[in-house]
Design an enzyme around this catalytic site. Structure first.
Site, PDB file in Angstrom:
ATOM      1  N   GLY A  13       0.828  -1.209   0.000  1.00  9.70           N
ATOM      2  CA  GLY A  13       0.000   0.000   0.000  1.00  9.70           C
ATOM      3  C   GLY A  13       0.856   1.251   0.000  1.00  9.70           C
ATOM      4  O   GLY A  13       2.093   1.193   0.034  1.00  9.70           O
ATOM      5  N   ALA A  63      -5.294  -2.173   5.433  1.00  8.88           N
ATOM      6  CA  ALA A  63      -6.615  -1.639   5.780  1.00  8.88           C
ATOM      7  C   ALA A  63      -7.504  -1.583   4.552  1.00  8.88           C
ATOM      8  O   ALA A  63      -7.014  -1.616   3.413  1.00  8.88           O
ATOM      9  CB  ALA A  63      -6.469  -0.228   6.359  1.00  8.88           C
ATOM     10  N   THR A  65      -9.409   1.014   2.731  1.00  6.21           N
ATOM     11  CA  THR A  65      -9.256   2.467   2.820  1.00  6.21           C
ATOM     12  C   THR A  65     -10.187   3.265   1.899  1.00  6.21           C
ATOM     13  O   THR A  65     -10.069   4.490   1.843  1.00  6.21           O
ATOM     14  CB  THR A  65      -7.794   2.871   2.500  1.00  6.21           C
ATOM     15  OG1 THR A  65      -7.445   2.324   1.230  1.00  6.21           O
ATOM     16  CG2 THR A  65      -6.835   2.373   3.556  1.00  6.21           C
ATOM     17  N   TYR A 128     -16.120   3.836   7.533  1.00  7.00           N
ATOM     18  CA  TYR A 128     -14.658   3.664   7.558  1.00  7.00           C
ATOM     19  C   TYR A 128     -14.110   4.073   8.930  1.00  7.00           C
ATOM     20  O   TYR A 128     -13.380   3.314   9.576  1.00  7.00           O
ATOM     21  CB  TYR A 128     -14.027   4.500   6.439  1.00  7.00           C
ATOM     22  CG  TYR A 128     -12.528   4.675   6.563  1.00  7.00           C
ATOM     23  CD1 TYR A 128     -11.648   3.646   6.241  1.00  7.00           C
ATOM     24  CD2 TYR A 128     -11.987   5.889   7.006  1.00  7.00           C
ATOM     25  CE1 TYR A 128     -10.271   3.818   6.353  1.00  7.00           C
ATOM     26  CE2 TYR A 128     -10.618   6.070   7.112  1.00  7.00           C
ATOM     27  CZ  TYR A 128      -9.764   5.025   6.798  1.00  7.00           C
ATOM     28  OH  TYR A 128      -8.406   5.204   6.925  1.00  7.00           O
ATOM     29  N   LYS A 132     -12.346   1.672  11.774  1.00  5.52           N
ATOM     30  CA  LYS A 132     -10.970   1.928  12.245  1.00  5.52           C
ATOM     31  C   LYS A 132     -10.962   2.113  13.768  1.00  5.52           C
ATOM     32  O   LYS A 132     -10.041   1.668  14.455  1.00  5.52           O
ATOM     33  CB  LYS A 132     -10.380   3.159  11.560  1.00  5.52           C
ATOM     34  CG  LYS A 132     -10.110   3.015  10.073  1.00  5.52           C
ATOM     35  CD  LYS A 132      -9.000   2.043   9.732  1.00  5.52           C
ATOM     36  CE  LYS A 132      -7.641   2.510  10.194  1.00  5.52           C
ATOM     37  NZ  LYS A 132      -6.586   1.561   9.775  1.00  5.52           N
TER      38      LYS A 132
HETATM   39  N1  LIG Z   1      -4.809   7.297   2.917  1.00  2.30           N
HETATM   40  C1  LIG Z   1      -5.082   8.187   3.852  1.00  2.30           C
HETATM   41  O1  LIG Z   1      -5.302   9.372   3.575  1.00  2.30           O
HETATM   42  C2  LIG Z   1      -5.107   7.769   5.300  1.00  2.30           C
HETATM   43  C3  LIG Z   1      -5.421   8.731   6.276  1.00  2.30           C
HETATM   44  C4  LIG Z   1      -5.419   8.337   7.624  1.00  2.30           C
HETATM   45  C5  LIG Z   1      -5.106   7.038   7.965  1.00  2.30           C
HETATM   46  N2  LIG Z   1      -4.827   6.122   6.989  1.00  2.30           N
HETATM   47  C6  LIG Z   1      -4.499   4.751   7.396  1.00  2.30           C
HETATM   48  O2  LIG Z   1      -3.163   4.520   6.995  1.00  2.30           O
HETATM   49  C7  LIG Z   1      -2.977   3.136   6.689  1.00  2.30           C
HETATM   50  C8  LIG Z   1      -2.335   3.006   5.320  1.00  2.30           C
HETATM   51  O3  LIG Z   1      -3.181   3.623   4.349  1.00  2.30           O
HETATM   52  P1  LIG Z   1      -2.759   3.697   2.815  1.00  2.30           P
HETATM   53  O4  LIG Z   1      -3.127   5.029   2.316  1.00  2.30           O
HETATM   54  O5  LIG Z   1      -1.385   3.180   2.652  1.00  2.30           O
HETATM   55  O6  LIG Z   1      -3.790   2.648   2.195  1.00  2.30           O
HETATM   56  P2  LIG Z   1      -3.659   1.721   0.907  1.00  2.30           P
HETATM   57  O7  LIG Z   1      -2.723   2.331  -0.075  1.00  2.30           O
HETATM   58  O8  LIG Z   1      -5.058   1.445   0.487  1.00  2.30           O
HETATM   59  O9  LIG Z   1      -2.977   0.412   1.468  1.00  2.30           O
HETATM   60  C9  LIG Z   1      -3.669  -0.511   2.245  1.00  2.30           C
HETATM   61  C10 LIG Z   1      -3.131  -1.877   1.890  1.00  2.30           C
HETATM   62  O10 LIG Z   1      -3.820  -2.844   2.672  1.00  2.30           O
HETATM   63  C11 LIG Z   1      -3.998  -3.989   1.867  1.00  2.30           C
HETATM   64  N3  LIG Z   1      -5.088  -4.839   2.332  1.00  2.30           N
HETATM   65  C12 LIG Z   1      -6.419  -4.657   2.178  1.00  2.30           C
HETATM   66  N4  LIG Z   1      -7.086  -5.695   2.705  1.00  2.30           N
HETATM   67  C13 LIG Z   1      -6.162  -6.556   3.188  1.00  2.30           C
HETATM   68  C14 LIG Z   1      -6.222  -7.819   3.813  1.00  2.30           C
HETATM   69  N5  LIG Z   1      -7.390  -8.422   4.061  1.00  2.30           N
HETATM   70  N6  LIG Z   1      -5.065  -8.410   4.188  1.00  2.30           N
HETATM   71  C15 LIG Z   1      -3.878  -7.826   3.936  1.00  2.30           C
HETATM   72  N7  LIG Z   1      -3.749  -6.644   3.315  1.00  2.30           N
HETATM   73  C16 LIG Z   1      -4.888  -6.010   2.951  1.00  2.30           C
HETATM   74  C17 LIG Z   1      -4.297  -3.430   0.498  1.00  2.30           C
HETATM   75  O11 LIG Z   1      -4.053  -4.421  -0.463  1.00  2.30           O
HETATM   76  P3  LIG Z   1      -4.917  -4.459  -1.832  1.00  2.30           P
HETATM   77  O12 LIG Z   1      -4.428  -3.280  -2.607  1.00  2.30           O
HETATM   78  O13 LIG Z   1      -4.566  -5.777  -2.400  1.00  2.30           O
HETATM   79  O14 LIG Z   1      -6.352  -4.318  -1.436  1.00  2.30           O
HETATM   80  C18 LIG Z   1      -3.350  -2.248   0.409  1.00  2.30           C
HETATM   81  O15 LIG Z   1      -2.128  -2.602  -0.185  1.00  2.30           O
HETATM   82  C19 LIG Z   1      -4.364   2.502   6.813  1.00  2.30           C
HETATM   83  O16 LIG Z   1      -4.483   1.935   8.092  1.00  2.30           O
HETATM   84  C20 LIG Z   1      -5.309   3.677   6.713  1.00  2.30           C
HETATM   85  O17 LIG Z   1      -6.515   3.426   7.392  1.00  2.30           O
HETATM   86  C21 LIG Z   1      -4.813   6.457   5.667  1.00  2.30           C
END
Ligand SMILES: NC(=O)c1ccc[n+]([C@@H]2O[C@H](COP(=O)([O-])OP(=O)(O)OC[C@H]3O[C@@H](n4cnc5c(N)ncnc54)[C@H](OP(=O)(O)O)[C@@H]3O)[C@@H](O)[C@H]2O)c1
Length: 285
Positions: A13, A63, A65, A128, A132
């Site tokens: 991710g 997650a 997301t 969401y 979380k």
């Molecule tokens: N993005 C934001 O703006 C933001 C803001 C605040 C907090 N966060 C938190 O920060 C963290 C990282 O976010 P990010 O932006 O890096 O999100 P992301 O790019 O969507 O990465 C999340 C990763 O989790 C993987 N995943 C989903 N379901 C899964 C499962 N069952 N088992 C194992 N892996 C799984 C996804 O794989 P697939 O691609 O194969 O589905 C993806 O690679 C998350 O906890 C998110 O809630 C994000």
């Protein structure tokens, strides 16, 4: 500093990839797993992997997301964000490793006008955020050595994010409308990864808010992206109610950094400086 054995979930991710990059650069022994190698919804697989690797620290970036999709598919969001986290917390507690759980500013309702401290009342507005927050609750109930890291408005080299969307739209359109009534802290994934990689070497457990400092609206964020890239485009402010999707989001979700400061960690740099660094990194990759 002692080399740590670190297991990263969601390693493909946006945050996961920069986290792995930062840890390796720091000389840690990293075990990076995407969904294919480690599906966190399968508790048996999670237990087997943890026992096999026996990491000192687990950094749980996996997650569900998609905030809009989660409104229509709340079960999927709770399965991954809440029960998936339960599985990671249970397994890492069993082997005695530390746990970092990445959470979000969307655990708050945004009904305020000053930054949220780590002890502020949560009240998520959307599925969401609720899923979380349920993940946070599992971590607190099941784990004894955890860091809950709430962050916000992430962008980085990998994956989809607001900065990349704006740059793509600027190539396709003469005019863009951007929401001006949601205020938050944009955060560069490399900056967040750096701070997490410091915290895991301490026993300073608890909840941390880690975002770049300062705040802006999505509109101001877009303005700054275009100004930095010297792109001329007509930018229009719109209100979230006028936007086509109606997923509720907090109007103000700025995260205060009291835990970082009181625990002796450096303040994060301002979001404007982080954006300049990111745009330069993006050009030089
Ligand atoms: N993005 C934001 O703006 C933001 C803001 C605040 C907090 N966060 C938190 O920060 C963290 C990282 O976010 P990010 O932006 O890096 O999100 P992301 O790019 O969507 O990465 C999340 C990763 O989790 C993987 N995943 C989903 N379901 C899964 C499962 N069952 N088992 C194992 N892996 C799984 C996804 O794989 P697939 O691609 O194969 O589905 C993806 O690679 C998350 O906890 C998110 O809630 C994000």
């Amino acid at each position: 500093m002692k080399q740590l054995k670190v297991l990263v979930t969601g390693a493909n991710g946006q945050l996961g990839r920069d986290m792995v990059h930062r840890l390796k650069k720091n000389g840690e022994n990293v075990f990076a797993f995407g969904r294919k190698e480690l599906d966190i919804t399968d508790i048996n697989r999670v237990l087997i992997k943890m026992k096999e690797i026996h990491p000192d620290v687990v950094i749980h970036c996996a997650a569900y997301t998609d905030v809009n999709m989660a409104e229509n598919k709340p079960d999927q969001s709770f399965l991954i964000n809440s029960y998936g986290t339960r599985n990671v917390a249970t397994a890492s507690e069993q082997i005695g490793s530390k746990l970092v759980y990445i959470s979000t500013d969307y655990v708050f309702d945004g009904n305020t006008s000053s930054p949220y401290t780590e002890f502020a009342q949560t009240n998520p507005l959307n599925q969401y955020g609720k899923s979380k927050l349920a993940g946070e609750q599992f971590v607190r109930e099941l784990h004894s050595k955890f860091y809950i890291v709430r962050t916000s408005w992430l962008y980085g080299k990998h994956g989809h994010n607001f900065v990349k969307t704006m740059l793509t739209l600027a190539n396709e359109k003469d005019s863009i409308s951007v929401i001006s009534d949601q205020i938050g802290c944009p955060t560069y994934t490399l900056d967040l990864s750096e701070r997490i990689s410091q915290i895991i070497h301490t026993d300073k457990y608890g909840t941390y808010h880690i975002s770049n400092t300062g705040s802006c609206s999505w509109y101001e964020f877009a303005e700054s992206i275009f100004k930095n890239k010297k792109i001329t485009i007509e930018l229009q402010q719109i209100h979230s109610k006028m936007f086509e999707n109606d997923t509720p989001r907090p109007p103000y979700s700025v995260l205060g950094d009291r835990a970082l400061i009181l625990n002796g960690f450096n303040k994060m740099r301002n979001w404007k400086d982080a954006l300049v660094a990111f745009l330069s990194d993006l050009e030089n990759r």
